[in-house]
Motif scaffolding. Structure first.
Motif, PDB file in Angstrom:
ATOM      1  N   GLY A 121       0.817  -1.214   0.000  1.00 49.86           N
ATOM      2  CA  GLY A 121       0.000   0.000   0.000  1.00 49.86           C
ATOM      3  C   GLY A 121       0.847   1.258   0.000  1.00 49.86           C
ATOM      4  O   GLY A 121       0.523   2.239  -0.687  1.00 49.86           O
ATOM      5  N   PHE A 122       1.951   1.242   0.768  1.00 48.14           N
ATOM      6  CA  PHE A 122       2.835   2.408   0.796  1.00 48.14           C
ATOM      7  C   PHE A 122       3.510   2.618  -0.554  1.00 48.14           C
ATOM      8  O   PHE A 122       3.677   3.760  -1.015  1.00 48.14           O
ATOM      9  CB  PHE A 122       3.882   2.231   1.901  1.00 48.14           C
ATOM     10  CG  PHE A 122       4.728   3.445   2.133  1.00 48.14           C
ATOM     11  CD1 PHE A 122       4.165   4.635   2.559  1.00 48.14           C
ATOM     12  CD2 PHE A 122       6.094   3.405   1.923  1.00 48.14           C
ATOM     13  CE1 PHE A 122       4.940   5.764   2.770  1.00 48.14           C
ATOM     14  CE2 PHE A 122       6.882   4.522   2.142  1.00 48.14           C
ATOM     15  CZ  PHE A 122       6.304   5.706   2.566  1.00 48.14           C
ATOM     16  N   ALA A 123       3.900   1.516  -1.217  1.00 48.94           N
ATOM     17  CA  ALA A 123       4.504   1.630  -2.542  1.00 48.94           C
ATOM     18  C   ALA A 123       3.510   2.173  -3.556  1.00 48.94           C
ATOM     19  O   ALA A 123       3.867   2.973  -4.428  1.00 48.94           O
ATOM     20  CB  ALA A 123       5.031   0.266  -2.998  1.00 48.94           C
ATOM     21  N   LEU A 124       2.249   1.753  -3.434  1.00 48.24           N
ATOM     22  CA  LEU A 124       1.221   2.284  -4.328  1.00 48.24           C
ATOM     23  C   LEU A 124       1.029   3.785  -4.113  1.00 48.24           C
ATOM     24  O   LEU A 124       0.856   4.553  -5.064  1.00 48.24           O
ATOM     25  CB  LEU A 124      -0.094   1.536  -4.106  1.00 48.24           C
ATOM     26  CG  LEU A 124      -1.275   1.944  -4.997  1.00 48.24           C
ATOM     27  CD1 LEU A 124      -0.937   1.704  -6.462  1.00 48.24           C
ATOM     28  CD2 LEU A 124      -2.527   1.183  -4.596  1.00 48.24           C
ATOM     29  N   TYR A 162      19.278   8.504  -6.763  1.00 54.73           N
ATOM     30  CA  TYR A 162      18.695   9.775  -7.171  1.00 54.73           C
ATOM     31  C   TYR A 162      17.640  10.287  -6.201  1.00 54.73           C
ATOM     32  O   TYR A 162      17.197  11.429  -6.330  1.00 54.73           O
ATOM     33  CB  TYR A 162      18.074   9.634  -8.565  1.00 54.73           C
ATOM     34  CG  TYR A 162      18.995   9.026  -9.592  1.00 54.73           C
ATOM     35  CD1 TYR A 162      20.350   9.363  -9.625  1.00 54.73           C
ATOM     36  CD2 TYR A 162      18.514   8.108 -10.519  1.00 54.73           C
ATOM     37  CE1 TYR A 162      21.195   8.800 -10.559  1.00 54.73           C
ATOM     38  CE2 TYR A 162      19.366   7.542 -11.464  1.00 54.73           C
ATOM     39  CZ  TYR A 162      20.704   7.883 -11.475  1.00 54.73           C
ATOM     40  OH  TYR A 162      21.548   7.328 -12.408  1.00 54.73           O
ATOM     41  N   GLY A 163      17.224   9.496  -5.246  1.00 47.37           N
ATOM     42  CA  GLY A 163      16.233   9.931  -4.270  1.00 47.37           C
ATOM     43  C   GLY A 163      14.843  10.119  -4.851  1.00 47.37           C
ATOM     44  O   GLY A 163      14.024  10.841  -4.266  1.00 47.37           O
ATOM     45  N   ASP A 164      14.540   9.476  -5.951  1.00 45.49           N
ATOM     46  CA  ASP A 164      13.224   9.595  -6.587  1.00 45.49           C
ATOM     47  C   ASP A 164      12.435   8.312  -6.294  1.00 45.49           C
ATOM     48  O   ASP A 164      12.362   7.400  -7.118  1.00 45.49           O
ATOM     49  CB  ASP A 164      13.381   9.805  -8.098  1.00 45.49           C
ATOM     50  CG  ASP A 164      12.066  10.198  -8.754  1.00 45.49           C
ATOM     51  OD1 ASP A 164      11.024  10.170  -8.070  1.00 45.49           O
ATOM     52  OD2 ASP A 164      12.085  10.518  -9.961  1.00 45.49           O
ATOM     53  N   TRP A 165      11.827   8.252  -5.124  1.00 44.00           N
ATOM     54  CA  TRP A 165      11.111   7.058  -4.710  1.00 44.00           C
ATOM     55  C   TRP A 165       9.801   6.877  -5.476  1.00 44.00           C
ATOM     56  O   TRP A 165       9.316   5.757  -5.622  1.00 44.00           O
ATOM     57  CB  TRP A 165      10.838   7.118  -3.202  1.00 44.00           C
ATOM     58  CG  TRP A 165      12.062   6.869  -2.389  1.00 44.00           C
ATOM     59  CD1 TRP A 165      13.050   7.753  -2.121  1.00 44.00           C
ATOM     60  CD2 TRP A 165      12.427   5.652  -1.761  1.00 44.00           C
ATOM     61  NE1 TRP A 165      14.024   7.176  -1.347  1.00 44.00           N
ATOM     62  CE2 TRP A 165      13.659   5.877  -1.103  1.00 44.00           C
ATOM     63  CE3 TRP A 165      11.849   4.394  -1.672  1.00 44.00           C
ATOM     64  CZ2 TRP A 165      14.315   4.884  -0.375  1.00 44.00           C
ATOM     65  CZ3 TRP A 165      12.498   3.399  -0.944  1.00 44.00           C
ATOM     66  CH2 TRP A 165      13.718   3.646  -0.318  1.00 44.00           C
ATOM     67  N   GLY A 166       9.238   7.942  -5.964  1.00 37.75           N
ATOM     68  CA  GLY A 166       8.014   7.828  -6.744  1.00 37.75           C
ATOM     69  C   GLY A 166       8.242   7.091  -8.051  1.00 37.75           C
ATOM     70  O   GLY A 166       7.488   6.172  -8.413  1.00 37.75           O
ATOM     71  N   ILE A 226       5.662  14.077   1.284  1.00 37.85           N
ATOM     72  CA  ILE A 226       5.051  13.328   0.184  1.00 37.85           C
ATOM     73  C   ILE A 226       4.106  14.241  -0.591  1.00 37.85           C
ATOM     74  O   ILE A 226       3.170  14.796  -0.025  1.00 37.85           O
ATOM     75  CB  ILE A 226       4.308  12.088   0.715  1.00 37.85           C
ATOM     76  CG1 ILE A 226       5.291  11.121   1.385  1.00 37.85           C
ATOM     77  CG2 ILE A 226       3.560  11.387  -0.406  1.00 37.85           C
ATOM     78  CD1 ILE A 226       4.637   9.882   1.961  1.00 37.85           C
ATOM     79  N   ASP A 227       4.373  14.396  -1.874  1.00 35.88           N
ATOM     80  CA  ASP A 227       3.605  15.306  -2.720  1.00 35.88           C
ATOM     81  C   ASP A 227       2.859  14.495  -3.783  1.00 35.88           C
ATOM     82  O   ASP A 227       3.500  13.917  -4.678  1.00 35.88           O
ATOM     83  CB  ASP A 227       4.541  16.310  -3.388  1.00 35.88           C
ATOM     84  CG  ASP A 227       3.791  17.316  -4.246  1.00 35.88           C
ATOM     85  OD1 ASP A 227       2.575  17.507  -4.006  1.00 35.88           O
ATOM     86  OD2 ASP A 227       4.420  17.898  -5.148  1.00 35.88           O
ATOM     87  N   PRO A 228       1.535  14.404  -3.717  1.00 32.73           N
ATOM     88  CA  PRO A 228       0.792  13.630  -4.723  1.00 32.73           C
ATOM     89  C   PRO A 228       0.935  14.248  -6.108  1.00 32.73           C
ATOM     90  O   PRO A 228       0.807  15.457  -6.283  1.00 32.73           O
ATOM     91  CB  PRO A 228      -0.659  13.701  -4.224  1.00 32.73           C
ATOM     92  CG  PRO A 228      -0.563  14.072  -2.774  1.00 32.73           C
ATOM     93  CD  PRO A 228       0.655  14.922  -2.652  1.00 32.73           C
ATOM     94  N   VAL A 229       1.200  13.385  -7.099  1.00 31.60           N
ATOM     95  CA  VAL A 229       1.350  13.854  -8.484  1.00 31.60           C
ATOM     96  C   VAL A 229       0.488  13.043  -9.452  1.00 31.60           C
ATOM     97  O   VAL A 229       0.626  13.201 -10.674  1.00 31.60           O
ATOM     98  CB  VAL A 229       2.828  13.781  -8.923  1.00 31.60           C
ATOM     99  CG1 VAL A 229       3.669  14.761  -8.131  1.00 31.60           C
ATOM    100  CG2 VAL A 229       3.364  12.364  -8.804  1.00 31.60           C
ATOM    101  N   ARG A 246       5.513  12.257  -5.184  1.00 30.29           N
ATOM    102  CA  ARG A 246       6.921  12.619  -5.314  1.00 30.29           C
ATOM    103  C   ARG A 246       7.490  12.720  -3.901  1.00 30.29           C
ATOM    104  O   ARG A 246       6.996  13.489  -3.069  1.00 30.29           O
ATOM    105  CB  ARG A 246       7.081  13.945  -6.065  1.00 30.29           C
ATOM    106  CG  ARG A 246       8.545  14.331  -6.300  1.00 30.29           C
ATOM    107  CD  ARG A 246       8.672  15.575  -7.156  1.00 30.29           C
ATOM    108  NE  ARG A 246       8.259  15.316  -8.535  1.00 30.29           N
ATOM    109  CZ  ARG A 246       7.150  15.778  -9.068  1.00 30.29           C
ATOM    110  NH1 ARG A 246       6.313  16.525  -8.340  1.00 30.29           N
ATOM    111  NH2 ARG A 246       6.839  15.509 -10.324  1.00 30.29           N
ATOM    112  N   TRP A 247       8.535  11.927  -3.630  1.00 28.83           N
ATOM    113  CA  TRP A 247       9.088  11.856  -2.275  1.00 28.83           C
ATOM    114  C   TRP A 247      10.572  11.585  -2.370  1.00 28.83           C
ATOM    115  O   TRP A 247      11.023  10.743  -3.147  1.00 28.83           O
ATOM    116  CB  TRP A 247       8.382  10.748  -1.484  1.00 28.83           C
ATOM    117  CG  TRP A 247       8.765  10.682  -0.037  1.00 28.83           C
ATOM    118  CD1 TRP A 247       8.781  11.714   0.853  1.00 28.83           C
ATOM    119  CD2 TRP A 247       9.168   9.524   0.691  1.00 28.83           C
ATOM    120  NE1 TRP A 247       9.172  11.278   2.104  1.00 28.83           N
ATOM    121  CE2 TRP A 247       9.407   9.931   2.029  1.00 28.83           C
ATOM    122  CE3 TRP A 247       9.333   8.192   0.361  1.00 28.83           C
ATOM    123  CZ2 TRP A 247       9.828   9.046   3.027  1.00 28.83           C
ATOM    124  CZ3 TRP A 247       9.745   7.304   1.349  1.00 28.83           C
ATOM    125  CH2 TRP A 247       9.992   7.738   2.665  1.00 28.83           C
ATOM    126  N   ALA A 248      11.339  12.299  -1.531  1.00 31.21           N
ATOM    127  CA  ALA A 248      12.795  12.150  -1.539  1.00 31.21           C
ATOM    128  C   ALA A 248      13.285  11.082  -0.592  1.00 31.21           C
ATOM    129  O   ALA A 248      14.483  10.780  -0.570  1.00 31.21           O
ATOM    130  CB  ALA A 248      13.464  13.483  -1.204  1.00 31.21           C
TER     131      ALA A 248
END
Length: 324
Positions: free
Chosen positions: A62-65, A289-293, A80-83, A71-73
């Motif tokens: 669920g967290f991965a979804l 790169y810190g781009d977990w999204g 956490i920024d919803p995109v 967008r999260w570093a």
């Protein structure tokens, strides 16, 4: 003389049908109570497993979804920024390397691994089935499985070096040296060979068990009919090995699609992106790169690919089984 003013006494006469229905209801309740107790006890025994399943699979999924649409570093949960679906569309826009060469490399790597491992394991398992000391041979072929991937990758990496064992054999045969891991054209096939060699032991164990389950009466009947070894292999052995082949094919393909450790040890995805695969790209996007999204979106795309490939394999094998 009958007293007309006396109250009428009416008694309800219970028919045998009413008595039977009442008894069945009571019996049903009596039977339901022990079943409920048994179910409760069963769930209590399953509670640790269900809790482990929820904590280490459901919650991370669920967290991965959530991250795949954000967008999260990777530091503060409040950042956490919803995109929406931007992470998924970003994987397939023009200029993105995820579809080609990364996803293409992943499919080629898995396909090559399955082809080599399946062909080699069928050949070796058939030979072992006709030899003495079968347990010894199965153990020898299974040894790479119990060896760590880091050790296997480093050993083969040195063997592929210009002055390594493989090039030494080629030079002895009068052939020139090959830059196996340095040339983009040979890097991916070289790693495929190592992955197939490392995974052939498990396939051999499964296929030898499948060969043991084939009744000897089929081979005796074929011998009486004058069938040769090739005919026996194609007409008897392979069709009856279909369940074992299906299991090996699916498991090997899933392993190939998820492969990560061997590639990062041997090539780190290079040269360039010649050996970069989806799992390695997810690792880079998240931890480098810190781009977990984007990493989470790539993980779900890989999940869909694995699911589709598995369903196609099941459909093909079942259709062949019906045609046979």
């Amino acid at each position: 003389m009958v007293n007309a003013l006396a109250p009428e006494t009416t008694e309800r006469v219970h028919s045998p049908r009413d008595a039977g229905s009442t008894g069945s209801v009571i019996d049903g309740r009596r039977r339901t109570r022990p079943r409920r107790r048994q179910a409760l006890v069963a769930y209590l025994f399953l509670a640790p497993t269900l809790l482990f399943f929820a904590v280490f699979l459901i919650l991370p999924l669920g967290f991965a979804l959530l991250l795949s649409m954000s967008r999260w570093a990777g530091f503060d949960l409040g950042d956490i920024d919803p995109v929406g679906l931007d992470n998924f569309t970003g994987l397939f826009v023009d200029g993105s390397t995820f579809l080609a060469p990364i996803l293409t490399n992943t499919l080629l790597f898995a396909l090559g691994t399955v082809a080599l491992a399946l062909a080699g394991s069928v050949l070796v398992a058939t030979c072992i089935d006709k030899l003495r000391f079968q347990g010894l041979w199965r153990t020898l072929y299974f040894l790479p499985i119990v060896t760590t991937v880091v050790a296997i990758g480093n050993v083969w990496k040195y063997m592929y070096e210009p002055g390594g064992l493989v090039n030494g054999v080629l030079n002895t045969l009068g052939l020139g040296s090959v830059a196996f891991l340095q040339d983009p054209d040979t890097a991916l096939p070289s790693v495929v060979v190592v992955q197939a060699w490392a995974s052939v032991g498990t396939a051999i164990l499964i296929l030898t068990a499948g060969l043991k389950s084939i009744p000897e009466s089929y081979y005796e009947a074929a011998a009486l009919d004058g069938a040769g070894p090739v005919t026996v292999f194609w007409k008897i052995t392979l069709p009856l090995l279909r369940p074992s082949l299906l299991f090996v094919c699916i498991t090997q393909f899933i392993t190939g699609l998820q492969s990560f450790a061997l590639i990062i040890v041997m090539t780190k995805g290079g040269p360039g992106d010649a050996t970069n695969v989806a799992a390695l790209e997810m690792y880079r996007q998240a931890f480098s790169y810190g781009d977990w999204g984007t990493a989470s979106a790539a993980a779900f795309v890989l999940f869909v690919v694995v699911l589709v490939v598995t369903l196609v394999q099941l459909w093909i094998f079942r259709r062949k089984g019906e045609d046979a």
